[in-house]
Design a protein around this motif. Structure first.
Motif, PDB file in Angstrom:
ATOM      1  N   ALA A 137       0.830  -1.204   0.000  1.00 12.51           N
ATOM      2  CA  ALA A 137       0.000   0.000   0.000  1.00 12.51           C
ATOM      3  C   ALA A 137       0.863   1.252   0.000  1.00 12.51           C
ATOM      4  N   ALA A 138       1.889   1.279   0.855  1.00 11.11           N
ATOM      5  CA  ALA A 138       2.754   2.461   0.942  1.00 11.11           C
ATOM      6  C   ALA A 138       3.482   2.711  -0.371  1.00 11.11           C
ATOM      7  N   LEU A 139       4.031   1.647  -0.958  1.00 10.65           N
ATOM      8  CA  LEU A 139       4.794   1.798  -2.198  1.00 10.65           C
ATOM      9  C   LEU A 139       3.898   2.217  -3.357  1.00 10.65           C
ATOM     10  N   LEU A 140       2.769   1.523  -3.522  1.00  7.33           N
ATOM     11  CA  LEU A 140       1.882   1.808  -4.651  1.00  7.33           C
ATOM     12  C   LEU A 140       1.279   3.205  -4.563  1.00  7.33           C
ATOM     13  N   ILE A 141       0.830   3.601  -3.378  1.00 10.03           N
ATOM     14  CA  ILE A 141       0.216   4.922  -3.235  1.00 10.03           C
ATOM     15  C   ILE A 141       1.257   6.019  -3.404  1.00 10.03           C
ATOM     16  N   LEU A 142       2.470   5.800  -2.888  1.00  7.38           N
ATOM     17  CA  LEU A 142       3.526   6.803  -3.047  1.00  7.38           C
ATOM     18  C   LEU A 142       3.879   6.995  -4.522  1.00  7.38           C
ATOM     19  N   VAL A 143       4.151   5.893  -5.215  1.00 10.29           N
ATOM     20  CA  VAL A 143       4.532   5.992  -6.629  1.00 10.29           C
ATOM     21  C   VAL A 143       3.366   6.514  -7.464  1.00 10.29           C
ATOM     22  N   GLY A 144       2.169   5.988  -7.220  1.00  9.74           N
ATOM     23  CA  GLY A 144       1.007   6.398  -8.002  1.00  9.74           C
ATOM     24  C   GLY A 144       0.664   7.868  -7.818  1.00  9.74           C
ATOM     25  N   SER A 145       0.735   8.361  -6.579  1.00 11.99           N
ATOM     26  CA  SER A 145       0.379   9.758  -6.329  1.00 11.99           C
ATOM     27  C   SER A 145       1.417  10.716  -6.911  1.00 11.99           C
ATOM     28  N   VAL A 146       2.697  10.399  -6.733  1.00 14.96           N
ATOM     29  CA  VAL A 146       3.737  11.260  -7.299  1.00 14.96           C
ATOM     30  C   VAL A 146       3.652  11.263  -8.826  1.00 14.96           C
ATOM     31  N   TRP A 147       3.492  10.084  -9.416  1.00 13.98           N
ATOM     32  CA  TRP A 147       3.383   9.978 -10.872  1.00 13.98           C
ATOM     33  C   TRP A 147       2.167  10.751 -11.377  1.00 13.98           C
ATOM     34  N   GLY A 148       1.017  10.500 -10.743  1.00 17.09           N
ATOM     35  CA  GLY A 148      -0.213  11.118 -11.216  1.00 17.09           C
ATOM     36  C   GLY A 148      -0.272  12.617 -10.990  1.00 17.09           C
ATOM     37  N   LEU A 149       0.217  13.085  -9.835  1.00 21.15           N
ATOM     38  CA  LEU A 149       0.097  14.505  -9.511  1.00 21.15           C
ATOM     39  C   LEU A 149       1.203  15.347 -10.124  1.00 21.15           C
ATOM     40  N   ALA A 150       2.375  14.756 -10.321  1.00 23.45           N
ATOM     41  CA  ALA A 150       3.517  15.561 -10.768  1.00 23.45           C
ATOM     42  C   ALA A 150       3.933  15.311 -12.214  1.00 23.45           C
ATOM     43  N   PHE A 151       3.737  14.103 -12.709  1.00 27.27           N
ATOM     44  CA  PHE A 151       4.308  13.758 -14.008  1.00 27.27           C
ATOM     45  C   PHE A 151       3.270  13.435 -15.095  1.00 27.27           C
ATOM     46  N   ALA A 152       2.076  13.025 -14.714  1.00 20.23           N
ATOM     47  CA  ALA A 152       1.057  12.748 -15.734  1.00 20.23           C
ATOM     48  C   ALA A 152       0.681  14.046 -16.455  1.00 20.23           C
ATOM     49  N   PRO A 153       0.432  13.985 -17.755  1.00 17.67           N
ATOM     50  CA  PRO A 153       0.084  15.216 -18.492  1.00 17.67           C
ATOM     51  C   PRO A 153      -1.293  15.735 -18.090  1.00 17.67           C
ATOM     52  N   ALA A 154      -1.491  17.023 -18.226  1.00 16.32           N
ATOM     53  CA  ALA A 154      -2.788  17.626 -17.940  1.00 16.32           C
ATOM     54  C   ALA A 154      -3.808  17.182 -18.977  1.00 16.32           C
ATOM     55  N   ASP A 155      -5.066  17.109 -18.578  1.00 23.62           N
ATOM     56  CA  ASP A 155      -6.138  16.735 -19.496  1.00 23.62           C
ATOM     57  C   ASP A 155      -6.394  17.867 -20.486  1.00 23.62           C
ATOM     58  N   TYR A 156      -6.690  17.514 -21.731  1.00 27.48           N
ATOM     59  CA  TYR A 156      -6.837  18.544 -22.763  1.00 27.48           C
ATOM     60  C   TYR A 156      -8.089  19.389 -22.570  1.00 27.48           C
ATOM     61  N   GLN A 157      -9.082  18.866 -21.791  1.00 31.19           N
ATOM     62  CA  GLN A 157     -10.305  19.629 -21.541  1.00 31.19           C
ATOM     63  C   GLN A 157     -10.332  20.196 -20.121  1.00 31.19           C
ATOM     64  N   GLN A 158      -9.984  19.370 -19.129  1.00 28.88           N
ATOM     65  CA  GLN A 158     -10.133  19.760 -17.729  1.00 28.88           C
ATOM     66  C   GLN A 158      -8.854  20.332 -17.121  1.00 28.88           C
ATOM     67  N   GLY A 159      -7.769  20.285 -17.848  1.00 28.58           N
ATOM     68  CA  GLY A 159      -6.523  20.804 -17.308  1.00 28.58           C
ATOM     69  C   GLY A 159      -6.041  19.973 -16.130  1.00 28.58           C
ATOM     70  N   ASN A 160      -5.498  20.640 -15.122  1.00 26.71           N
ATOM     71  CA  ASN A 160      -4.965  19.941 -13.956  1.00 26.71           C
ATOM     72  C   ASN A 160      -6.046  19.513 -12.969  1.00 26.71           C
ATOM     73  N   SER A 161      -7.274  20.027 -13.122  1.00 23.79           N
ATOM     74  CA  SER A 161      -8.338  19.651 -12.191  1.00 23.79           C
ATOM     75  C   SER A 161      -8.677  18.167 -12.286  1.00 23.79           C
ATOM     76  N   PHE A 162      -8.309  17.525 -13.404  1.00 24.34           N
ATOM     77  CA  PHE A 162      -8.622  16.104 -13.559  1.00 24.34           C
ATOM     78  C   PHE A 162      -7.838  15.247 -12.566  1.00 24.34           C
TER      79      PHE A 162
END
Length: 246
Positions: free
Chosen positions: A29-54
């Motif tokens: 849980a610690a590893l997956l949530i840490l990697v997933g949150s950092v990846w999703g919040l910092a490195f995933a591209p912004a949505d073309y319609q919703q921007g960063n709110s997605f």
């Protein structure tokens, strides 16, 4: 198979096996949530319609998935308890219900926050939102029924009946966007079809979903162990265990 179910119904066996499994799920849980949150919040591209709110999707979707899955787990545990009288199933159901209610609240709250930039409002009586709100009330009902009777067994049976009846709401939640006109978007995450989003967004979401489920399993094991000690406090093996730890 039946031998395993018989073992699973033994509070002492469950207590022992869960002690060995619990650290693995906490670590996952610690590893997956840490990697997933950092990846999703910092490195995933912004949505073309919703921007960063997605990016709230990385909390909203795992919480919504888990809220529904926990209630299905409640219904299964209730059936096992009612049919086979396995006490551990009732103990697990007792500790799962508050976590399920918490995840439902998180899903509703994060969905409302997401709705402000997307829909322009915090809340609409949308089919998906309304059925999720009903799920929260069902969780509250299950929790309340457990404490509404002088006899613990009576409370457990009443809560089990509500869980088994209330599980009909789960397919309603799932298919509400198909059955009725709704502003809620179709499923963003599914393991049975091709992702509807770029893989750079989908992979961190998958990690977050797996992390939330690992957290749920670890917490359920931990709290069920505590519930076993509370309910089985008059048993010799529990007294011996307490004596050894003391």
């Amino acid at each position: 198979m039946w031998a395993f179910i018989h073992k699973l119904g033994s509070p002492k066996w469950f207590y022992d096996i869960s002690e060995r499994l619990q650290p693995w799920f906490w670590a996952a849980a610690a590893l997956l949530i840490l990697v997933g949150s950092v990846w999703g919040l910092a490195f995933a591209p912004a949505d073309y319609q919703q921007g960063n709110s997605f990016r709230i999707i990385y909390v909203h979707v795992p919480a919504a998935f888990l809220a529904q899955s926990i209630f299905v787990g409640l219904a299964v545990a209730a059936l096992v308890f009612m049919v086979w009288k396995i006490k551990v199933a009732d103990m697990a159901a007792a500790v799962m219900a508050p976590l399920g209610a918490a995840m439902t609240f998180i899903a509703l709250f994060s969905g409302s926050v997401w709705g402000v930039p997307t829909w322009g409002t915090w809340w609409m009586w949308d089919a998906r939102l309304t059925s999720m709100l009903i799920l929260l009330f069902l969780y509250f009902g299950v929790i309340a029924l457990r404490g509404a009777f002088a006899s613990r067994d009576s409370g457990s049976r009443a809560a089990s009946v509500l869980a088994m009846v209330g599980v009909i709401n789960i397919p309603i939640i799932k298919y509400s966007v198909d059955w009725w006109y709704t502003l809620h978007q179709p499923a963003s995450f599914t393991i049975t079809s091709r992702p509807s989003m770029p893989v750079e967004m989908w992979w961190p979401l998958l990690l977050m979903v797996l992390g939330f489920y690992s957290f749920f399993i670890a917490l359920t094991l931990m709290r069920t162990r505590s519930e076993i000690l509370r309910r089985e406090s008059n048993k010799r093996w529990v007294r011996d265990l307490v004596r050894e730890d003391g």
